[in-house]
Design a protein around this motif. Structure first.
Motif, short mmCIF file in Angstrom:
data_model
loop_
_atom_site.label_atom_id
_atom_site.label_comp_id
_atom_site.label_asym_id
_atom_site.label_seq_id
_atom_site.Cartn_x
_atom_site.Cartn_y
_atom_site.Cartn_z
N ARG A 57 16.02 -34.69 27.92
CA ARG A 57 16.21 -34.49 26.47
C ARG A 57 17.52 -33.81 26.13
NH1 ARG A 57 10.19 -32.96 25.78
NH2 ARG A 57 9.28 -35.03 25.54
N ARG A 58 18.00 -32.95 26.99
CA ARG A 58 19.25 -32.24 26.70
C ARG A 58 20.49 -33.07 27.02
NH1 ARG A 58 18.32 -27.20 25.02
NH2 ARG A 58 16.33 -26.21 25.58
N GLU A 59 20.29 -34.28 27.51
CA GLU A 59 21.43 -35.15 27.81
C GLU A 59 21.89 -35.94 26.59
OE1 GLU A 59 20.53 -37.70 31.08
OE2 GLU A 59 19.64 -36.08 32.28
N ALA A 60 21.04 -36.06 25.60
CA ALA A 60 21.34 -36.94 24.46
C ALA A 60 22.16 -36.23 23.39
CB ALA A 60 20.04 -37.48 23.85
N PHE A 83 15.94 -30.12 22.66
CA PHE A 83 17.10 -31.01 22.55
C PHE A 83 18.39 -30.26 22.85
CE2 PHE A 83 14.47 -33.53 19.28
CZ PHE A 83 13.94 -34.33 20.28
N ARG A 84 19.41 -31.02 23.13
CA ARG A 84 20.74 -30.48 23.41
C ARG A 84 21.28 -29.75 22.18
NH1 ARG A 84 25.38 -34.07 26.17
NH2 ARG A 84 27.19 -32.72 25.85
N GLU A 85 21.82 -28.56 22.36
CA GLU A 85 22.36 -27.82 21.22
C GLU A 85 23.52 -28.60 20.60
OE1 GLU A 85 24.12 -23.37 20.09
OE2 GLU A 85 23.53 -23.83 22.15
N GLY A 86 23.49 -28.70 19.27
CA GLY A 86 24.52 -29.44 18.56
C GLY A 86 24.25 -30.93 18.44
N ALA A 87 23.17 -31.40 19.03
CA ALA A 87 22.86 -32.83 18.97
C ALA A 87 22.60 -33.27 17.54
CB ALA A 87 21.65 -33.15 19.84
N VAL A 88 22.93 -34.54 17.27
CA VAL A 88 22.66 -35.13 15.96
C VAL A 88 21.30 -35.82 16.03
CG1 VAL A 88 23.39 -36.84 14.26
CG2 VAL A 88 25.10 -35.45 15.46
N ILE A 89 20.44 -35.49 15.09
CA ILE A 89 19.10 -36.08 15.01
C ILE A 89 19.03 -36.94 13.76
CG2 ILE A 89 16.63 -35.62 15.13
CD1 ILE A 89 18.23 -34.32 17.41
#
Length: 279
Positions: A57-60, A83-89
């Protein structure tokens, strides 16, 4: 290095997104579905490069939540911290006002960026078995960022829409989206669904042509999903329904009274309005 995208929910929309993105070398696609058989089928069809699970999950950098409204908020509340910090959801829900702000607030608490999204594409069938990599070809993609949504996040989802094959990107507010969708999508589905409940609809063979097919085509809705979408958009949709009922009552009264002059004037008004609609 390819950008990693996680897709949660591999139904018609999520599955079609996965298939479309797998043709783009700039993306690496990971997928998750609560049904293990669907996930296995997606891997067999090479719709996804791997499984989007706790370990990945933290790779996306970008996560697409292709879930119905009730499952969307529940999933995001439960897993946003993974989730990865800063990820766009982003999401694909057909209603935006009840979704965009709650999801944005959840994401903000976990250092994520949320952009509401709605690809204007679909089929009468649902599920991964109906997924089609060409589903979004030439389609419109709607984004509903809020005033405080970072521009790079909006651009990231816009780039996703382009990669899917969408031809038009529309950026608007969640409220205006819901007003427009009530007219352009929800009302036609509701109309078709009510129309085929006539006892004569099942007897149409030999009595029907293109008009019956056109009106009845979108009657076969997923009742669980569409009942959610319609009730969540109750205000705009009921206003459109009442407007339509008012027009139909007028036509009914003129027909019953045999008033061909007024009826013809109304039909002409409708014809002219229809002719002015961009094709």
């Amino acid at each position: 290095m390819p950008k990693t995208i996680g897709i949660v929910g591999l139904g018609l929309i999520g599955g079609s997104m996965a298939l479309a993105l797998r043709r783009c070398p700039e993306y690496r696609v990971l997928g998750y579905n609560r049904n293990p058989q669907t996930l296995e089928t997606a891997l067999e069809r090479q719709a996804i490069d791997g499984v989007f699970d706790l370990d990945s999950r933290r790779e996306a950098e970008l996560v697409i939540l292709a879930l119905p409204p009730d499952a969307l908020l529940e999933f995001l509340n439960r897993y946003a911290g993974e989730f990865r910090e800063g990820a766009v959801i982003t999401d694909v829900c057909g209603v935006k006002t009840p979704i965009t702000r709650p999801c944005s607030d959840i994401c903000a608490r976990h250092g994520l960026q949320f952009v509401g999204g709605h690809p204007m594409a679909g089929k009468e069938k649902s599920g991964f078995s109906a997924a089609d990599p060409m589903l979004f070809s030439g389609a419109s993609y709607i984004l509903t960022p809020l005033e405080d949504t970072p521009l790079p996040a909006v651009e990231a989802v816009g780039a996703l829409a382009t990669a899917l094959g969408c031809a038009t990107l529309t950026v608007t507010s969640p409220e205006h989206h819901d007003e427009m969708i009530a007219c352009t999508s929800q009302l036609p589905h509701l109309l078709a669904n009510a129309y085929v409940r006539s006892p004569f609809a099942s007897q149409h063979m030999g009595f029907s042509a293109g008009s019956f097919r056109d009106v009845s085509r979108v009657s076969t809705v997923d009742e669980h999903l569409w009942s959610q979408l319609m009730t969540l958009n109750a205000g705009p949709l009921t206003a459109e329904v009442e407007r339509l009922i008012g027009h139909l009552r007028e036509y009914c009264a003129w027909i019953a009274a045999g008033d061909k002059t007024v009826l013809a004037a109304a039909l002409k008004q409708g014809r002219l309005a229809g002719e002015q609609i961009p094709k």
